[in-house]
Design an enzyme around this catalytic site. Structure first.
Site, PDB file in Angstrom:
ATOM      1  N   ARG A  83     -17.619  45.709  28.726  1.00 25.65           N
ATOM      2  CA  ARG A  83     -17.051  45.225  27.701  1.00 25.65           C
ATOM      3  C   ARG A  83     -15.818  46.211  26.965  1.00 25.65           C
ATOM      4  O   ARG A  83     -16.182  47.645  27.220  1.00 25.65           O
ATOM      5  CB  ARG A  83     -17.595  44.710  26.552  1.00 25.65           C
ATOM      6  CG  ARG A  83     -18.429  43.588  26.868  1.00 25.65           C
ATOM      7  CD  ARG A  83     -19.373  43.106  25.463  1.00 25.65           C
ATOM      8  NE  ARG A  83     -20.385  44.152  25.547  1.00 25.65           N
ATOM      9  CZ  ARG A  83     -21.130  44.065  24.251  1.00 25.65           C
ATOM     10  NH1 ARG A  83     -21.062  43.135  23.349  1.00 25.65           N
ATOM     11  NH2 ARG A  83     -22.155  44.928  23.974  1.00 25.65           N
ATOM     12  N   ASP A  92     -13.304  47.337  23.306  1.00 23.46           N
ATOM     13  CA  ASP A  92     -13.374  46.948  21.988  1.00 23.46           C
ATOM     14  C   ASP A  92     -11.702  46.598  21.666  1.00 23.46           C
ATOM     15  O   ASP A  92     -10.771  46.517  22.488  1.00 23.46           O
ATOM     16  CB  ASP A  92     -13.555  48.211  21.486  1.00 23.46           C
ATOM     17  CG  ASP A  92     -15.160  48.296  21.505  1.00 23.46           C
ATOM     18  OD1 ASP A  92     -15.994  47.581  21.499  1.00 23.46           O
ATOM     19  OD2 ASP A  92     -15.685  49.518  21.065  1.00 23.46           O
ATOM     20  N   ARG A 101     -14.719  57.732  23.096  1.00 24.84           N
ATOM     21  CA  ARG A 101     -13.955  57.931  21.760  1.00 24.84           C
ATOM     22  C   ARG A 101     -14.551  59.040  21.061  1.00 24.84           C
ATOM     23  O   ARG A 101     -13.919  59.873  20.196  1.00 24.84           O
ATOM     24  CB  ARG A 101     -13.798  56.614  21.252  1.00 24.84           C
ATOM     25  CG  ARG A 101     -12.924  55.719  21.826  1.00 24.84           C
ATOM     26  CD  ARG A 101     -13.048  54.327  21.069  1.00 24.84           C
ATOM     27  NE  ARG A 101     -12.625  54.121  19.509  1.00 24.84           N
ATOM     28  CZ  ARG A 101     -13.044  53.181  18.940  1.00 24.84           C
ATOM     29  NH1 ARG A 101     -13.522  52.195  19.443  1.00 24.84           N
ATOM     30  NH2 ARG A 101     -12.625  53.172  17.574  1.00 24.84           N
TER      31      ARG A 101
END
Length: 245
Positions: free
Chosen positions: A51, A53, A197
């Protein structure tokens, strides 16, 4: 049934992430709607390598789907691109063995994170993170060396993740200066939720002299999320490539 592997690029700006949700436009939802329309019925959900975001982009996301229709791969590509929106582009379709799995067969992934350095370019505001502060690039590269290898990355993932095994291998971290951008490139056998991140946020703090090399090592060895850096914004992140055997 025939199984097809697809490589897709998408601009994540106006998606609520990849995975279908009860509300909000998603990448999986848009592609699934196109496949259902071609079959004139609801089909099993497409399966991606992982996935992404909200706000995260993809250059080479991979997914697979099954179909009883005997359609040539190039015609699948043309049809799916005709039925999806302009911020999605199916780059390639190929028929693969029925035991291929877009998620479980992954051996390596590459992500990149882009930083604007010169000025806050309004035309790139959704595609790179503006960071105006001076950075010690060589110091950041030294910190990156500590993160390469097989480690428990508990300190570098979101605290609310449900994953229990947080050991991952990072093969390379490259930090490159391209015109007025700073580009981070990570390759590894897998990445935890928000891991890239947080790694970027930590390295930026090192470059801005807000964090020392010893503090990076301490965060890594402790597994304490509070000892790592901030989570960088999603819009600078790109899933670059997914690699298989």
């Amino acid at each position: 049934m025939n199984r097809y592997k697809c490589i897709v690029s998408y601009d994540g700006t106006y998606f609520h992430g990849y995975q279908i949700q009860p509300e909000g436009r998603t990448v999986q939802g848009v592609i699934q709607a196109a496949i259902d329309k071609m079959h004139k019925q609801s089909m099993p959900l497409i399966v991606a390598s992982g996935r992404t975001d909200q706000g995260v982009h993809a250059i080479g996301q991979v997914f697979h789907f099954d179909s009883p229709l005997a359609i040539a791969p190039e015609k699948w590509q043309k049809a799916l691109n005709a039925l999806t929106d302009d911020d999605i582009y199916i780059r390639q379709v190929e028929q693969v063995p029925n035991d291929f799995h877009a998620r479980f067969d992954v051996v390596k992934k590459a992500y990149q994170y882009r930083i604007m350095r010169a000025y806050p370019d309004v035309f790139r505001r959704y595609y790179a993170y503006y960071y105006p502060y001076p950075l010690a690039i060589e110091q950041m590269k030294e910190a990156a060396k500590q993160l390469v290898g097989t480690h428990d990355f508990s300190a570098f993932c979101a605290a609310n993740t449900t994953v229990t095994d947080k050991v991952r291998t990072i093969y390379t971290i490259d930090i490159m200066e391209e015109r007025d951008e700073l580009v981070f490139r990570f390759t590894g056998n897998g990445f935890l939720y928000n891991m890239v991140r947080i790694l970027v946020g930590t390295l930026l703090e090192v470059g801005a002299n807000k964090r020392g090399l010893a503090e990076v090592e301490k965060a890594l060895s402790s597994g304490d999320r509070r000892l790592a850096g901030v989570t960088s914004p999603s819009h600078g992140l790109y899933l670059e490539e997914v690699m298989y055997k």
